[in-house]
Design a protein around this motif. Sequence first.
Motif, PDB file in Angstrom:
ATOM      1  N   ASP A   1       0.821  -1.210   0.000  1.00 17.43           N
ATOM      2  CA  ASP A   1       0.000   0.000   0.000  1.00 17.43           C
ATOM      3  C   ASP A   1       0.856   1.261   0.000  1.00 17.43           C
ATOM      4  N   LEU A   2       2.099   1.146   0.450  1.00 17.57           N
ATOM      5  CA  LEU A   2       2.955   2.329   0.549  1.00 17.57           C
ATOM      6  C   LEU A   2       3.114   3.029  -0.797  1.00 17.57           C
ATOM      7  N   GLY A   3       3.333   2.240  -1.852  1.00 18.77           N
ATOM      8  CA  GLY A   3       3.552   2.812  -3.178  1.00 18.77           C
ATOM      9  C   GLY A   3       2.356   3.576  -3.721  1.00 18.77           C
ATOM     10  N   LYS A   4       1.160   3.270  -3.221  1.00 20.48           N
ATOM     11  CA  LYS A   4      -0.039   3.979  -3.669  1.00 20.48           C
ATOM     12  C   LYS A   4      -0.097   5.393  -3.094  1.00 20.48           C
ATOM     13  N   PHE A   5       0.700   5.642  -2.066  1.00 19.28           N
ATOM     14  CA  PHE A   5       0.669   6.944  -1.380  1.00 19.28           C
ATOM     15  C   PHE A   5       2.067   7.567  -1.323  1.00 19.28           C
ATOM     16  N   THR A   6       2.874   7.310  -2.362  1.00 21.69           N
ATOM     17  CA  THR A   6       4.269   7.770  -2.359  1.00 21.69           C
ATOM     18  C   THR A   6       4.398   9.257  -2.080  1.00 21.69           C
TER      19      THR A   6
ATOM     20  N   GLY B   1       6.342  -2.231  -5.787  1.00 25.29           N
ATOM     21  CA  GLY B   1       5.883  -0.923  -6.240  1.00 25.29           C
ATOM     22  C   GLY B   1       6.447   0.251  -5.477  1.00 25.29           C
ATOM     23  N   LEU B   2       7.690   0.133  -5.003  1.00 25.44           N
ATOM     24  CA  LEU B   2       8.302   1.203  -4.215  1.00 25.44           C
ATOM     25  C   LEU B   2       9.431   1.909  -4.969  1.00 25.44           C
ATOM     26  N   ASP B   3       9.319   1.937  -6.282  1.00 29.24           N
ATOM     27  CA  ASP B   3      10.320   2.608  -7.110  1.00 29.24           C
ATOM     28  C   ASP B   3      10.431   4.078  -6.705  1.00 29.24           C
ATOM     29  N   GLY B   4      11.663   4.522  -6.466  1.00 32.14           N
ATOM     30  CA  GLY B   4      11.881   5.916  -6.077  1.00 32.14           C
ATOM     31  C   GLY B   4      11.871   6.145  -4.582  1.00 32.14           C
ATOM     32  N   TRP B   5      11.512   5.132  -3.808  1.00 28.07           N
ATOM     33  CA  TRP B   5      11.522   5.282  -2.355  1.00 28.07           C
ATOM     34  C   TRP B   5      12.957   5.281  -1.837  1.00 28.07           C
ATOM     35  N   GLU B   6      13.150   5.949  -0.710  1.00 25.14           N
ATOM     36  CA  GLU B   6      14.481   6.086  -0.113  1.00 25.14           C
ATOM     37  C   GLU B   6      14.443   5.623   1.336  1.00 25.14           C
ATOM     38  N   MET B   7      15.440   4.822   1.729  1.00 22.83           N
ATOM     39  CA  MET B   7      15.631   4.465   3.126  1.00 22.83           C
ATOM     40  C   MET B   7      16.480   5.551   3.778  1.00 22.83           C
TER      41      MET B   7
ATOM     42  N   GLY C   1       8.003   9.641  -0.387  1.00 25.31           N
ATOM     43  CA  GLY C   1       8.862   8.556  -0.851  1.00 25.31           C
ATOM     44  C   GLY C   1       9.965   8.169   0.122  1.00 25.31           C
ATOM     45  N   LYS C   2       9.734   8.368   1.413  1.00 31.73           N
ATOM     46  CA  LYS C   2      10.788   8.092   2.399  1.00 31.73           C
ATOM     47  C   LYS C   2      10.323   7.121   3.480  1.00 31.73           C
ATOM     48  N   PHE C   3      11.226   6.212   3.809  1.00 33.16           N
ATOM     49  CA  PHE C   3      11.024   5.332   4.963  1.00 33.16           C
ATOM     50  C   PHE C   3      12.160   5.624   5.937  1.00 33.16           C
ATOM     51  N   TYR C   4      11.803   5.897   7.195  1.00 28.91           N
ATOM     52  CA  TYR C   4      12.803   6.286   8.181  1.00 28.91           C
ATOM     53  C   TYR C   4      13.244   5.076   9.010  1.00 28.91           C
ATOM     54  N   GLY C   5      14.560   4.812   8.941  1.00 25.59           N
ATOM     55  CA  GLY C   5      15.133   3.720   9.708  1.00 25.59           C
ATOM     56  C   GLY C   5      16.049   4.239  10.791  1.00 25.59           C
TER      57      GLY C   5
END
Length: 313
Positions: A136-141, A171-177, A146-150
């Motif tokens: 579902d994350l990719g549907k709301f990029t 479907g997380l193309d462009g997301w950044e850790m 587009g960021k996931f905080y680790g």
Amino acid sequence: MLMRKLLAASAMSLVMGVAATAALAADGEACKKVRVAEAGGWTDNTATNGFFTTVLKGLGYETSVDLLALPVILESLKNKDLDVFLDNWMPSQTAEMKPYIEEKTVDSIGANLEGAGYGPVVPQYAADAGVKDLKDLGKFTEKFDGKFYGIEPGNDGNRIVQAKIDDPANGLDGWEMVESSEQGMLVQAEKAISKNEFVAFLAWTPHPIMGKMPLHYLSGFEADGFGGATVYTLSRSGYSAECPNVGALLKNLKFSLDQESALMEAIIGGKDGEAAAAEWLKANPAVLDAWLAGVTTLDGNDGLAAVKASLGL
């Protein structure tokens, strides 16, 4: 003749008494300094180390604590540059642990915390809007920027999430850790939640701040080690045989979610780990009975009495 027998008996009793005392002093001078690892910025590890080092000092040991990333900790245990690590989260660290367990270069002494939890989360209001699963994350990029905080680089949680980002099927193309630290991640999460913004990050239990946040754990990670967790105590290979008294303490050392949460709250509030641990133990001394069962001071005296005395009890 009678006098000679009495003197001989007294001498024998003295020798036996000295031998008994020596037998109790299970650890020699080589064990006096205990080198403890702390995973970079993990407040739960600061808490457990606070308990451990406070008790060790009461028993007459010296301690050093090195703040390191998980991969460095495991290599340092393997190379015998460290003695103990109290924060091996399983099953999420299975991939990191596997080679060391197979090579028998690190010993897993046993679980020190049951009932923990670990995994990627979003605020409950984001879940209510449709973000309940990894995919579902990719549907709301755009909403997540587009960021996931680790947390710190080298962490197992970051690794697992990064693998999901790299897999086109999610479907997380462009997301950044975004790798930071526990404190840095929490600042970002609290800031976003205060504004009702979407944010995705790692969360775990026990934790006094995250426990109060309205969070939803994302599904889609069940096969990757996220979810329910058990925390284990590790040592360098053979440590408990070389230093059996510390080994007995390590085997006895069990924590609860409430204990760790209380100490973490004090630490996050600005207290030093050992100071927070000493304060908690003064208020809750009964836990020492189980921790110190069969454990002596470095020189072989009553361990429980010595630790209580060091705490002013």
